[in-house]
Design a protein around this motif. Structure first.
Motif, PDB file in Angstrom:
ATOM      1  N   GLN A  65       0.826  -1.200   0.000  1.00 49.45           N
ATOM      2  CA  GLN A  65       0.000   0.000   0.000  1.00 49.45           C
ATOM      3  C   GLN A  65       0.867   1.260   0.000  1.00 49.45           C
ATOM      4  O   GLN A  65       0.527   2.261  -0.653  1.00 49.45           O
ATOM      5  CB  GLN A  65      -0.927  -0.005   1.222  1.00 49.45           C
ATOM      6  CG  GLN A  65      -1.949  -1.131   1.207  1.00 49.45           C
ATOM      7  CD  GLN A  65      -2.838  -1.124   2.430  1.00 49.45           C
ATOM      8  OE1 GLN A  65      -2.590  -0.380   3.381  1.00 49.45           O
ATOM      9  NE2 GLN A  65      -3.878  -1.951   2.414  1.00 49.45           N
ATOM     10  N   PHE A  66       1.991   1.197   0.713  1.00 58.72           N
ATOM     11  CA  PHE A  66       2.916   2.339   0.688  1.00 58.72           C
ATOM     12  C   PHE A  66       3.512   2.507  -0.709  1.00 58.72           C
ATOM     13  O   PHE A  66       3.654   3.640  -1.197  1.00 58.72           O
ATOM     14  CB  PHE A  66       4.021   2.111   1.724  1.00 58.72           C
ATOM     15  CG  PHE A  66       5.135   3.124   1.650  1.00 58.72           C
ATOM     16  CD1 PHE A  66       4.974   4.382   2.211  1.00 58.72           C
ATOM     17  CD2 PHE A  66       6.326   2.821   1.017  1.00 58.72           C
ATOM     18  CE1 PHE A  66       5.997   5.330   2.138  1.00 58.72           C
ATOM     19  CE2 PHE A  66       7.351   3.751   0.947  1.00 58.72           C
ATOM     20  CZ  PHE A  66       7.179   5.011   1.515  1.00 58.72           C
ATOM     21  N   LEU A  67       3.836   1.389  -1.369  1.00 62.79           N
ATOM     22  CA  LEU A  67       4.389   1.473  -2.718  1.00 62.79           C
ATOM     23  C   LEU A  67       3.362   2.018  -3.702  1.00 62.79           C
ATOM     24  O   LEU A  67       3.697   2.830  -4.585  1.00 62.79           O
ATOM     25  CB  LEU A  67       4.869   0.095  -3.174  1.00 62.79           C
ATOM     26  CG  LEU A  67       6.085  -0.476  -2.440  1.00 62.79           C
ATOM     27  CD1 LEU A  67       6.413  -1.863  -2.968  1.00 62.79           C
ATOM     28  CD2 LEU A  67       7.288   0.430  -2.573  1.00 62.79           C
ATOM     29  N   LEU A  68       2.116   1.602  -3.589  1.00 60.24           N
ATOM     30  CA  LEU A  68       1.082   2.117  -4.479  1.00 60.24           C
ATOM     31  C   LEU A  68       0.908   3.628  -4.302  1.00 60.24           C
ATOM     32  O   LEU A  68       0.775   4.377  -5.282  1.00 60.24           O
ATOM     33  CB  LEU A  68      -0.238   1.398  -4.205  1.00 60.24           C
ATOM     34  CG  LEU A  68      -0.311  -0.092  -4.572  1.00 60.24           C
ATOM     35  CD1 LEU A  68      -1.649  -0.679  -4.138  1.00 60.24           C
ATOM     36  CD2 LEU A  68      -0.096  -0.295  -6.056  1.00 60.24           C
ATOM     37  N   ALA A  69       0.907   4.077  -3.042  1.00 59.80           N
ATOM     38  CA  ALA A  69       0.779   5.513  -2.787  1.00 59.80           C
ATOM     39  C   ALA A  69       2.005   6.273  -3.297  1.00 59.80           C
ATOM     40  O   ALA A  69       1.884   7.392  -3.810  1.00 59.80           O
ATOM     41  CB  ALA A  69       0.578   5.755  -1.291  1.00 59.80           C
ATOM     42  N   TYR A  70       3.176   5.661  -3.175  1.00 57.70           N
ATOM     43  CA  TYR A  70       4.407   6.316  -3.651  1.00 57.70           C
ATOM     44  C   TYR A  70       4.398   6.462  -5.168  1.00 57.70           C
ATOM     45  O   TYR A  70       4.760   7.518  -5.700  1.00 57.70           O
ATOM     46  CB  TYR A  70       5.615   5.499  -3.189  1.00 57.70           C
ATOM     47  CG  TYR A  70       6.930   5.995  -3.751  1.00 57.70           C
ATOM     48  CD1 TYR A  70       7.533   7.137  -3.249  1.00 57.70           C
ATOM     49  CD2 TYR A  70       7.558   5.306  -4.795  1.00 57.70           C
ATOM     50  CE1 TYR A  70       8.732   7.585  -3.770  1.00 57.70           C
ATOM     51  CE2 TYR A  70       8.750   5.747  -5.319  1.00 57.70           C
ATOM     52  CZ  TYR A  70       9.346   6.884  -4.801  1.00 57.70           C
ATOM     53  OH  TYR A  70      10.524   7.342  -5.328  1.00 57.70           O
ATOM     54  N   TYR A  71       4.001   5.408  -5.873  1.00 57.37           N
ATOM     55  CA  TYR A  71       3.949   5.484  -7.332  1.00 57.37           C
ATOM     56  C   TYR A  71       2.950   6.552  -7.792  1.00 57.37           C
ATOM     57  O   TYR A  71       3.205   7.291  -8.755  1.00 57.37           O
ATOM     58  CB  TYR A  71       3.552   4.135  -7.915  1.00 57.37           C
ATOM     59  CG  TYR A  71       4.576   3.037  -7.695  1.00 57.37           C
ATOM     60  CD1 TYR A  71       5.930   3.331  -7.582  1.00 57.37           C
ATOM     61  CD2 TYR A  71       4.188   1.711  -7.576  1.00 57.37           C
ATOM     62  CE1 TYR A  71       6.863   2.337  -7.367  1.00 57.37           C
ATOM     63  CE2 TYR A  71       5.109   0.702  -7.361  1.00 57.37           C
ATOM     64  CZ  TYR A  71       6.459   1.023  -7.250  1.00 57.37           C
ATOM     65  OH  TYR A  71       7.366   0.035  -7.033  1.00 57.37           O
ATOM     66  N   HIS A  73       2.030   9.253  -6.129  1.00 57.87           N
ATOM     67  CA  HIS A  73       2.556  10.573  -5.794  1.00 57.87           C
ATOM     68  C   HIS A  73       3.677  10.990  -6.735  1.00 57.87           C
ATOM     69  O   HIS A  73       3.720  12.156  -7.173  1.00 57.87           O
ATOM     70  CB  HIS A  73       3.056  10.573  -4.345  1.00 57.87           C
ATOM     71  CG  HIS A  73       3.791  11.830  -3.977  1.00 57.87           C
ATOM     72  ND1 HIS A  73       3.145  13.032  -3.769  1.00 57.87           N
ATOM     73  CD2 HIS A  73       5.127  12.061  -3.812  1.00 57.87           C
ATOM     74  CE1 HIS A  73       4.046  13.958  -3.475  1.00 57.87           C
ATOM     75  NE2 HIS A  73       5.253  13.395  -3.488  1.00 57.87           N
ATOM     76  N   LYS A  74       4.571  10.052  -7.108  1.00 55.61           N
ATOM     77  CA  LYS A  74       5.734  10.424  -7.912  1.00 55.61           C
ATOM     78  C   LYS A  74       5.416  10.458  -9.403  1.00 55.61           C
ATOM     79  O   LYS A  74       5.857  11.371 -10.116  1.00 55.61           O
ATOM     80  CB  LYS A  74       6.881   9.435  -7.643  1.00 55.61           C
ATOM     81  CG  LYS A  74       8.172   9.833  -8.347  1.00 55.61           C
ATOM     82  CD  LYS A  74       9.346   8.967  -7.911  1.00 55.61           C
ATOM     83  CE  LYS A  74      10.625   9.447  -8.591  1.00 55.61           C
ATOM     84  NZ  LYS A  74      11.811   8.636  -8.178  1.00 55.61           N
ATOM     85  N   TYR A  75       4.675   9.480  -9.898  1.00 58.91           N
ATOM     86  CA  TYR A  75       4.430   9.387 -11.339  1.00 58.91           C
ATOM     87  C   TYR A  75       3.010   9.805 -11.741  1.00 58.91           C
ATOM     88  O   TYR A  75       2.694   9.823 -12.936  1.00 58.91           O
ATOM     89  CB  TYR A  75       4.675   7.953 -11.818  1.00 58.91           C
ATOM     90  CG  TYR A  75       6.067   7.456 -11.499  1.00 58.91           C
ATOM     91  CD1 TYR A  75       7.176   7.891 -12.220  1.00 58.91           C
ATOM     92  CD2 TYR A  75       6.271   6.544 -10.469  1.00 58.91           C
ATOM     93  CE1 TYR A  75       8.440   7.441 -11.917  1.00 58.91           C
ATOM     94  CE2 TYR A  75       7.542   6.081 -10.169  1.00 58.91           C
ATOM     95  CZ  TYR A  75       8.625   6.532 -10.892  1.00 58.91           C
ATOM     96  OH  TYR A  75       9.880   6.077 -10.597  1.00 58.91           O
ATOM     97  N   ASN A  76       2.182  10.087 -10.740  1.00 50.46           N
ATOM     98  CA  ASN A  76       0.789  10.481 -10.989  1.00 50.46           C
ATOM     99  C   ASN A  76       0.051   9.395 -11.784  1.00 50.46           C
ATOM    100  O   ASN A  76      -0.759   9.695 -12.675  1.00 50.46           O
ATOM    101  CB  ASN A  76       0.731  11.819 -11.720  1.00 50.46           C
ATOM    102  CG  ASN A  76      -0.643  12.459 -11.627  1.00 50.46           C
ATOM    103  OD1 ASN A  76      -1.439  12.131 -10.727  1.00 50.46           O
ATOM    104  ND2 ASN A  76      -0.949  13.359 -12.555  1.00 50.46           N
ATOM    105  N   LYS A  77       0.348   8.157 -11.463  1.00 49.20           N
ATOM    106  CA  LYS A  77      -0.297   7.022 -12.107  1.00 49.20           C
ATOM    107  C   LYS A  77      -0.685   6.006 -11.044  1.00 49.20           C
ATOM    108  O   LYS A  77      -0.029   5.868 -10.014  1.00 49.20           O
ATOM    109  CB  LYS A  77       0.628   6.356 -13.130  1.00 49.20           C
ATOM    110  CG  LYS A  77       0.896   7.210 -14.370  1.00 49.20           C
ATOM    111  CD  LYS A  77       1.752   6.451 -15.368  1.00 49.20           C
ATOM    112  CE  LYS A  77       2.017   7.283 -16.611  1.00 49.20           C
ATOM    113  NZ  LYS A  77       2.863   6.547 -17.607  1.00 49.20           N
ATOM    114  N   VAL A  78      -1.732   5.277 -11.334  1.00 47.17           N
ATOM    115  CA  VAL A  78      -2.205   4.246 -10.412  1.00 47.17           C
ATOM    116  C   VAL A  78      -1.807   2.880 -10.955  1.00 47.17           C
ATOM    117  O   VAL A  78      -2.030   2.583 -12.142  1.00 47.17           O
ATOM    118  CB  VAL A  78      -3.732   4.330 -10.232  1.00 47.17           C
ATOM    119  CG1 VAL A  78      -4.226   3.209  -9.321  1.00 47.17           C
ATOM    120  CG2 VAL A  78      -4.128   5.693  -9.668  1.00 47.17           C
TER     121      VAL A  78
END
Length: 479
Positions: A65-71, A73-78
């Protein structure tokens, strides 16, 4: 006057430019670093070199879940769940062992043959949620994952198979144009790393021999045992010659087997004292290996000595010239330091590849970093040899001293006997032998030994000190 000074300044500038051009020409066309080591830079000698340590990527758990939120935030992609086009599904109980992602984010990585891949963190694992590679070794030159190629007795060989690796391309350039492509396998072109599967840093260096007898004298006494050690070790007589000398000089009838038993038992008792004595070593150590015979088969003796104080700090006997005994001998030497000197320590050895391999293992396993200098060749043709040749000659002279006492034995009868024969000689060399370096006194003077009037009594005192050391070691284990 001003015109002369101006002319000289212009001429000096001209000379500086000329010297700069000459240095540039020499650096481009005449590789100075190869003048001293023409052989070592040849591709034929490349296999004797030790490559740098690889990059090690260890398995560490994270939260998906932290990795999904990080991606996001950084790449603006889900990161979307896996879209399965073939109609096959992943068992619902399958989760990623690294990040905990559920089965919606898991790929069937190899066509329903048991391997999965996490879309969130990229970790590969099998059906039992077991990570296939908990540690990933990466080439330091190109970043390509190393491939395991061979299994040996104590290590695995990992190789970088990337054809575009800079290390591999540089090795190809060093090859002569006349070398055929079918013969390139003879030269070490790819990056190689040896992963040791045997932990040489957990081995006990102070084990006692099971063949040793006790000191309950029925027919003889401690003085006769001291005479046996004096003739056998100090005067370099074999066990049969020692028994003959005792019979002819002292009228003592003793068998050569009993002389050998006395020597083995004395070596077993004295060895812990010799190995744990506080030598207060300097920061310059020298190492070398020489060969001996055990039952007619070649074995090797590894010696690490203090180049300044001349004491022997580490030694091992082995049936191979591998890196394992080298590590054990270096461990014995490094244990003599109250605090490890680190980069202040200069370790001088020959060009054998076991020493840089051992250095890598000390850096990897115990975080001990020291300066290793390898003196190559027999002549001082380079700056390294001119500066450190005298240190290498110290241990070479020690090898000749050891060989003069070893030759009379015509080889050892067992590996156990060889180890304790060498340890007995080390005890004599460090504590009893008079050295011209120390004004014909022993290298390490002990107050108890100064009180003895003769050599047999000194051997008895050494045995007593060894017994006290063993008792102290046993008390520490119990406590």
């Amino acid at each position: 006057m001003d015109s002369i000074i101006t002319y000289l300044l212009l001429y000096n500038q001209y000379l500086v430019k000329t010297i700069y051009k000459l240095v540039l020409f020499i650096s481009k066309n005449i590789p100075l670093n190869q003048w001293a080591f023409d052989d070592s830079n040849s591709p034929e000698y490349q296999k004797f070199k030790v490559d740098n340590l690889p990059k090690i990527i260890r398995f560490e758990k994270v939260d998906y879940q932290f990795l999904l939120a990080y991606y996001k935030h950084k790449y603006n992609k889900v990161v979307k769940p896996v879209h399965r086009r073939n109609g096959k599904s992943i068992p619902s109980e399958t989760i990623c062992p690294k990040c905990g992602a559920p089965h919606h984010y898991i790929y069937d990585n190899n066509g329903n043959r048991g391997q999965f891949q996490c879309k969130v963190c990229g970790q590969n694992f099998n059906e039992s949620n077991y990570v296939t590679k908990p540690i990933v070794l990466v080439c330091p030159h190109c970043g390509h994952t190393l491939t395991q190629k061979k299994n040996r007795k104590h290590f695995r060989i990992h190789k970088c198979t990337n054809p575009k690796c800079s290390y591999y391309l540089a090795g190809l350039k060093r090859l002569h144009s006349d070398i055929k492509s079918s013969e390139k396998y003879k030269y070490k072109l790819h990056y190689i790393y040896r992963e040791f599967t045997f932990d040489f840093f957990k081995m006990n260096l102070h084990t006692l021999s099971k063949r040793a007898i006790n000191f309950s004298f029925k027919k003889f006494n401690p003085h006769i045992m001291g005479l046996c050690l004096t003739y056998h070790v100090n005067l370099k007589l074999s066990t049969r010659q020692t028994a003959h000398a005792l019979a002819e000089i002292h009228s003592i009838k003793i068998s050569h087997t009993m002389v050998a038993n006395y020597a083995l038992t004395a070596a077993t008792v004295i060895k812990p004292f010799v190995d744990t004595f506080d030598y207060k070593p300097s920061n310059i150590l020298s190492a070398d290996e020489t060969y001996i015979r055990v039952k007619g088969i070649r074995h090797y003796v590894w010696i690490v000595m203090d180049a300044c104080k001349k004491s022997i700090l580490g030694y091992q006997v082995s049936d191979t010239r591998a890196v394992g005994p080298c590590i054990l001998a270096m461990r014995m030497a490094f244990d003599k330091f109250q605090s490890f000197p680190g980069k202040m320590l200069k370790f001088i050895a020959d060009g054998y590849s076991a020493y840089p391999l051992a250095k890598q293992q000390f850096e990897l396993e115990e975080n001990k970093i020291f300066d290793l200098t390898q003196v190559i060749g027999l002549t001082n043709d380079d700056a390294v040899s001119k500066e450190y040749r005298w240190i290498k000659q110290v241990v070479e002279r020690l090898n000749r001293t050891f060989k003069s006492s070893y030759r009379v034995t015509c080889g050892y009868g067992s590996e156990d006997g060889a180890l304790y024969g060498v340890s007995l000689w080390v005890a004599y060399y460090n504590f009893l032998r008079p050295h011209p370096y120390n004004y014909w006194r022993p290298l390490n003077e002990i107050d108890q030994l100064k009180q003895a009037d003769n050599m047999p009594a000194k051997w008895q005192i050494l045995i007593s000190l060894g017994q006290q050391t063993i008792l102290h070691m046993q008390e520490n284990r119990l406590s």
